[in-house]
Design an enzyme around this catalytic site. Structure first.
Site, mmCIF file in Angstrom:
data_model
loop_
_atom_site.group_PDB
_atom_site.id
_atom_site.type_symbol
_atom_site.label_atom_id
_atom_site.label_comp_id
_atom_site.label_asym_id
_atom_site.label_seq_id
_atom_site.Cartn_x
_atom_site.Cartn_y
_atom_site.Cartn_z
ATOM 1 C CD GLU A 194 31.369 27.637 100.768
ATOM 2 O OE1 GLU A 194 31.377 26.772 100.028
ATOM 3 O OE2 GLU A 194 32.362 28.333 101.110
ATOM 4 N N PRO A 212 27.587 31.834 92.181
ATOM 5 C CG PRO A 212 29.336 31.165 93.265
ATOM 6 C CD PRO A 212 28.030 31.424 93.473
ATOM 7 N NE ARG A 267 27.116 52.344 80.419
ATOM 8 C CZ ARG A 267 26.646 52.072 79.198
ATOM 9 N NH1 ARG A 267 25.896 51.205 78.963
ATOM 10 N NH2 ARG A 267 27.291 52.731 78.232
ATOM 11 C CG ASP A 313 27.994 51.011 74.995
ATOM 12 O OD1 ASP A 313 29.240 51.562 75.069
ATOM 13 O OD2 ASP A 313 27.418 51.290 75.957
HETATM 14 C C1 9D3 Z 1 33.457 25.641 95.004
HETATM 15 C C2 9D3 Z 1 32.666 26.286 95.729
HETATM 16 N N1 9D3 Z 1 32.641 27.696 95.401
HETATM 17 C C3 9D3 Z 1 31.662 27.864 94.371
HETATM 18 C C4 9D3 Z 1 32.295 28.375 93.169
HETATM 19 C C5 9D3 Z 1 32.052 28.318 96.619
HETATM 20 C C6 9D3 Z 1 31.683 29.813 96.591
HETATM 21 C C7 9D3 Z 1 32.433 30.495 96.089
HETATM 22 C C8 9D3 Z 1 32.119 31.953 96.124
HETATM 23 C C9 9D3 Z 1 30.273 30.148 97.014
HETATM 24 C C10 9D3 Z 1 29.960 31.261 96.968
HETATM 25 C C11 9D3 Z 1 31.043 32.567 96.614
HETATM 26 C C12 9D3 Z 1 30.398 33.730 96.749
HETATM 27 N N2 9D3 Z 1 30.084 34.320 95.210
HETATM 28 C C13 9D3 Z 1 28.947 34.809 94.925
HETATM 29 O O1 9D3 Z 1 28.062 34.869 95.740
HETATM 30 C C14 9D3 Z 1 28.799 35.285 93.585
HETATM 31 C C15 9D3 Z 1 29.499 35.392 92.304
HETATM 32 C C16 9D3 Z 1 31.030 34.875 92.139
HETATM 33 O O2 9D3 Z 1 31.553 34.426 93.142
HETATM 34 N N3 9D3 Z 1 31.567 35.131 90.985
HETATM 35 C C17 9D3 Z 1 30.866 35.647 89.913
HETATM 36 N N4 9D3 Z 1 29.528 35.974 90.060
HETATM 37 C C18 9D3 Z 1 28.871 35.675 91.164
HETATM 38 S S1 9D3 Z 1 27.456 36.070 91.515
HETATM 39 C C19 9D3 Z 1 27.588 35.760 93.158
#
Ligand code: 9D3
Length: 251
Positions: A116, A89, A154, A169
């Site tokens: 996490e 994230p 693709r 596209d």
């Molecule tokens: C506040 C803590 N969170 C961070 C936003 C904890 C957290 C949430 C979700 C930690 C890891 C995750 C798992 N998500 C992914 O690994 C992830 C992800 C996503 O959640 N949203 C958009 N793109 C991606 S790429 C990997």
């Protein structure tokens, strides 16, 4: 090109790599995908790949050592310098420009985060690039990895049936959203409504049809994605006729 995917959930991948239009790219090995189940690289008999965070707090952290073992096994097989990508994230957002770079490259090593997150020391020393799909919360990096693989597949020659689909596209050639699409029947009856196809599409006048589609694309983009319209303007892809039409709408 070759993608090596490090994941705790390898079973999530097969259904997506063996269906649909993109399957051709994977079947033909234009895009070769190798799965590396992280648990196979655990150090101990319990196959532990995560542990509690130092400093306390909720959730678990993916351990550095199993990930390093997987990366070392992958580097032994691939004699190249392909980038190591972590889906997280905290990554920068994947966009079509980035997809095009992957599609033109040698591939990558994709690490799918879970829990996490990943021990920061592994990230600091072995990850070249962190990527996110956007600001919404998933439970891990597997779906983002599949999204990248699909987007890359693709773009391979021969994967899309009609090569013209590429050029038109959204986000690919230009920045405009697509115009609306209609197919049979010419009048569709839904409950009490009679819903005809826009008459211009039935007219056979190709210049009128092209103008109508351009105007629909301009209007939709201006109303729904002003950010994309600004990008289209900045890139010089709008012609004077486009600006006149937008001005006539007060956009
Ligand atoms: C506040 C803590 N969170 C961070 C936003 C904890 C957290 C949430 C979700 C930690 C890891 C995750 C798992 N998500 C992914 O690994 C992830 C992800 C996503 O959640 N949203 C958009 N793109 C991606 S790429 C990997």
């Amino acid at each position: 090109m070759r993608f090596d995917v490090v994941t705790l959930f390898p079973e999530l991948f097969a259904p997506h790599l063996t269906q649909g239009i993109t399957r051709r790219a994977f079947d033909s090995r234009q895009v070769d995908v190798r799965l590396w189940p992280l648990r196979d690289h655990a150090e101990d008999a319990y196959r532990r790949v995560d542990d509690r965070p130092y400093g306390g707090g909720p959730g678990m952290v993916m351990l550095a050592e199993p990930l390093l073992r997987a990366l070392t096994a992958i580097r032994n097989e691939r004699q190249d310098t392909a980038p190591v990508v972590l889906f997280s994230p905290a990554g920068r957002r994947l966009e079509q420009a980035g997809v095009r770079e992957f599609a033109a490259g040698q591939g990558a090593v994709l690490i799918c985060g879970r829990y996490e997150g990943v021990d920061q020391r592994l990230i600091d020393r072995h990850v070249d690039l962190e990527l996110s799909l956007g600001d919404f919360v998933l439970s891990g990096g597997e779906l983002p990895a599949l999204a990248l693989l699909d987007a890359v597949a693709r773009l391979q020659p021969g994967v899309l049936g009609d090569a013209r689909s590429h050029a038109q596209d959204s986000f690919s050639e230009g920045h405009l959203l697509d115009w609306p699409h209609y197919s049979r029947p010419e009048v569709w009856r839904d409950a009490a409504a009679e819903l005809p196809v826009p008459p211009v599409l039935m007219s056979g006048h190709h210049a009128d049809i092209a103008r109508w589609r351009r105007e629909r694309a301009l209007e939709l983009t201006a109303r729904r994605r002003p950010d994309l319209l600004a990008a289209a303007r900045a890139s010089g892809e709008l012609r004077p006729a486009d600006e006149s039409y937008l001005a006539s709408l007060g956009l």
